[in-house]
Design an enzyme around this catalytic site. Structure first.
Site, PDB file in Angstrom:
ATOM      1  CG  ASP A 190      -3.095   3.666  -2.117  1.00 41.85           C
ATOM      2  OD1 ASP A 190      -3.964   2.825  -1.807  1.00 41.85           O
ATOM      3  OD2 ASP A 190      -2.663   4.509  -1.320  1.00 41.85           O
ATOM      4  CG  ASP A 221      -1.902   1.063   1.268  1.00 41.11           C
ATOM      5  OD1 ASP A 221      -3.076   0.746   1.073  1.00 41.11           O
ATOM      6  OD2 ASP A 221      -1.534   2.234   1.468  1.00 41.11           O
ATOM      7  CG  LEU A 222       1.656   3.178  -3.576  1.00 39.30           C
ATOM      8  CD1 LEU A 222       1.425   3.963  -4.858  1.00 39.30           C
ATOM      9  CD2 LEU A 222       3.109   2.738  -3.494  1.00 39.30           C
TER      10      LEU A 222
END
Ligand code: C2E
Ligand code: CA
Length: 656
Positions: free
Chosen positions: A309, A266-267
């Site tokens: 994301d 996960d960004l």
């Protein structure tokens, strides 16, 4: 007009319709042996029948020459039939022309010879000659049906001299035959022409059907790709990822594979990029992140974009904890390298959760759920790092399931209670407000802290109902407080992402009769970050009611100053993580100082949370902090104790 165009129009050859021309040419080629055979047999038969009446030149030399012409024409036709015609439109049309001219010439030559035969024959052989020649010409013409103009050319050119000869012989019997031949040739030509038109329509229809079929095939191929591909990054999508790990788990169950690890990346801070630079920039960043991720691996790693994301990483084969951690760290480092957005360098991070396939009972769903939990754990405890699902996580996950089940059936009015923690002004040296903190006294689990059950209520989708019940309770209690105390109440993300939920809060506050100016609604920074636009609308709506808005746990959610400035905020609650190192770390003091300064410049109150010691208070005082909250002032208290706390504090102040 070019000769080719002229002849095509003359012959009814649709030279622009390549498919039709090609089909006609193929059909003519296939039937050419029959045409020549029927003509040659007719020549041999007619020569034999007329052998006794006509001269040797007519019954031997001429037939030999005719057969020779037929053979040469047939041969030259056949040697060209295998050439690749599909790509040479003009050569197909040219050959069709040659076919028409050849049919015409063959008709004329054979017809001419037959007239010579008729001129030398007696009545009986003449009849036989007419019958044999008419039937064989008809047979040859039928073989050329797919190219109607050739069929007509052959039959008309062969039959016309015959019927003219018979007509001009002057004999009534012959003249009737001549008329019959002329009429049947004309009717035949008409029928062939009609057939030709139907045939070309049929070819066109087939072509249309073929085109539609190939279009449908192309669409279904595209659909198949789209169903498994993420259109933005070109990577596999969530569906493809799940089916990939399903297949790998099935292999592992059968012992065909020695292991599998499922990871989720996960960004960190991506939402901010979307909000600050816009969605197109966010899309470009996701593409680069996807490329970076795929560039990291060569084989045995399947990468997908799961949505938003989040990316999925399926690592085939047995990997030790260390190997997996090293791999995860490589991913995190790759995401830490600044991204270039139109010349601007954007800093992000990546959090990773991994789960390894360990037992035969593990399904793809279980693995994915564990990886998700490991990721959640990373996000909660150490963003930008890697967590590998372990036994403690498994125990925690089991607990969560139990909590979910109990909370689902809980009676909020009976089982939920409230605690209140003083919020103290350092300048005024007194409690200015009380933060409402929920507690759940579950008959099965005992006292459960909000850290646990609020998440569970969010997961179960019952948080709005719970918030409404807690707010009603809190407002009833706050009625009994001194007028100068404000009530600070916590909202969760889902309370501000649904308009219905916000309107429900508005109605509860309105019908309570409690002064909205004495209410502060605390919204977690991450809640606002996750859905900025919706949060902004909701907060504006609540703000218009007259309540104050506080951004809770500030400093944990990657907010930027530009971003905070646009929100209708009255207060910022500085997360307790800023206080922990205040005493021993100069850098922590500097950060806390700049946060306090930032609040001042934004003209919002700064409340520092989690203050536990007098030393911390002294430093915060020096840094210009105005309001604090924490165990140093008081732990959370019951409603009764909170009232007593405030009363005694005021009495002391009055006495002092
Ligand atoms: P929060 O809003 O940051 O609330 C402060 C939490 O820190 C409280 O934990 C409080 O007991 C604790 N705390 C206060 N002073 C100190 C200190 O000096 N040191 C330490 N170590 N901790 C301190 P609590 O009551 O367990 O609440 C945890 C979180 O649960 C809250 O964090 C809040 O986000 C959430 N929460 C509590 N009540 C509600 C509620 O009614 N609704 C919603 N949506 N969330 C709630
Ligand atoms: Ca709070």
């Amino acid at each position: 007009m070019y000769p080719l165009t002229f002849f095509s129009s003359l012959f009814g050859i649709e030279k622009d319709n390549h498919e039709l021309c090609l089909t006609q040419y193929k059909s003519v080629t296939a039937h050419a042996p029959l045409v020549y055979m029927s003509l040659m047999l007719a020549v041999i038969g007619l020569a034999y029948v007329n052998m006794n009446n006509a001269s040797a030149a007519v019954t031997i030399v001429m037939p030999l020459l005719l057969v020779l012409v037929d053979l040469i024409a047939f041969h030259s036709f056949m040697i060209q039939r295998d050439l690749n015609l599909s790509s040479y439109r003009s050569s197909v049309v040219r050959r069709l022309h040659v076919t028409v001219w050849s049919a015409l010439a063959l008709g004329v030559i054979h017809g001419g010879w037959v007239i010579i035969l008729l001129a030398q024959g007696d009545a009986a052989t003449q009849n036989l000659t007419v019958i044999i020649f008419s039937l064989s010409s008809l047979g040859a013409a039928i073989c050329l049906l797919q190219l109607p103009v050739a069929a007509i050319a052959l039959s008309v050119s062969a039959m016309s001299p015959l019927s003219l000869f018979l007509w001009f012989s002057g004999e009534p019997g012959h003249q009737i035959s001549a008329l019959a031949i002329a009429i049947s040739t004309a009717v035949g030509a008409f029928a062939i022409n009609r057939y030709g038109k139907d045939y070309s329509r049929m070819v066109m229809k087939q072509r249309e059907v073929g085109a539609k079929k190939s279009e449908a095939e192309q669409i279904s191929r595209l659909n198949r790709i789209m169903a498994h591909q993420d259109s933005l990054t070109g990577l596999a999508n969530r569906r493809a990822f799940l089916s990939n790990i399903n297949a790998q788990v099935a292999d592992a169950q059968k012992g065909l594979m020695d292991g599998l690890s499922v990871g989720i990346l996960d960004l960190d801070g991506f939402k901010l990029v979307n909000d600050v630079y816009g969605h197109p920039a966010g899309d470009r960043l996701l593409k680069s992140a996807g490329r970076r991720l795929t560039d990291l691996f060569y084989s045995r790693v399947f990468v997908a974009r799961l949505g938003g994301d989040e990316f999925g990483i399926a690592v085939s084969g047995k990997r030790s904890q260390e190997e997996l951690r090293a791999l995860g760290e490589r991913i995190c480092s790759a995401m830490r390298v600044p991204f270039d957005l139109d010349g601007r360098s954007v800093h992000l991070g990546g959090s990773v959760g991994f789960a390894r396939w360990t037992e035969v009972g593990d399904t793809a769903e279980i693995l994915f759920e564990r990886a998700d939990y490991a990721l959640y754990h990373t996000k909660e405890s150490s963003r930008g790092a890697v967590t590998i699902f372990n036994d403690q996580h498994a125990a925690r996950l089991r607990e969560i399931t139990v909590v979910d089940r109990q909370l689902h059936d809980a009676d909020f009015d009976k089982e939920m209670s409230l605690m209140f923690q003083p919020i103290v002004s350092l300048g005024q040296q007194k409690t200015v407000g009380l933060e409402v903190l929920a507690r759940w006294n579950s008959p099965a689990l005992g006292i459960v802290t909000p850290d646990v059950f609020i998440c569970s209520a969010e997961r179960l989708g019952i948080i709005n109902r719970l918030t409404a019940s807690l707010l009603e309770k809190a407002l009833r209690d706050a009625e009994t407080w001194p007028d100068d105390l404000f009530m600070s109440f916590n909202l969760s993300m889902q309370d501000i992402t649904s308009t219905a939920a916000v309107l429900k809060l508005v109605s509860i506050i309105n019908s309570s009769g409690f002064d909205p100016k004495r209410i502060t609604l605390e919204v977690p920074e991450t809640a606002v970050m996750n859905n900025y636009e919706r949060a902004l609308d909701s907060l504006t709506l609540l703000k218009n009611l007259g309540v104050n808005i506080a951004l809770d746990d500030f400093g944990t959610g990657y907010s930027s100053l530009a971003y905070v400035r646009t929100l209708p905020l009255d207060k910022l609650k500085l997360d307790r993580s800023f206080v922990v190192d205040l005493v021993r770390d100069a850098a922590a003091r500097a950060v806390a100082g700049s946060m306090i300064e930032m609040c001042r410049s934004l003209n919002v109150d700064c409340i520092v949370e989690g203050v536990e010691t007098g030393e911390q208070v002294r430093i915060l005082n020096k840094l210009g902090c105005e309001i604090i909250q924490g165990y140093y002032c008081s732990r959370p208290l019951s409603a009764h104790d909170a009232r007593a706390f405030v009363r005694s504090e005021r009495q002391k102040k009055q006495a002092g």
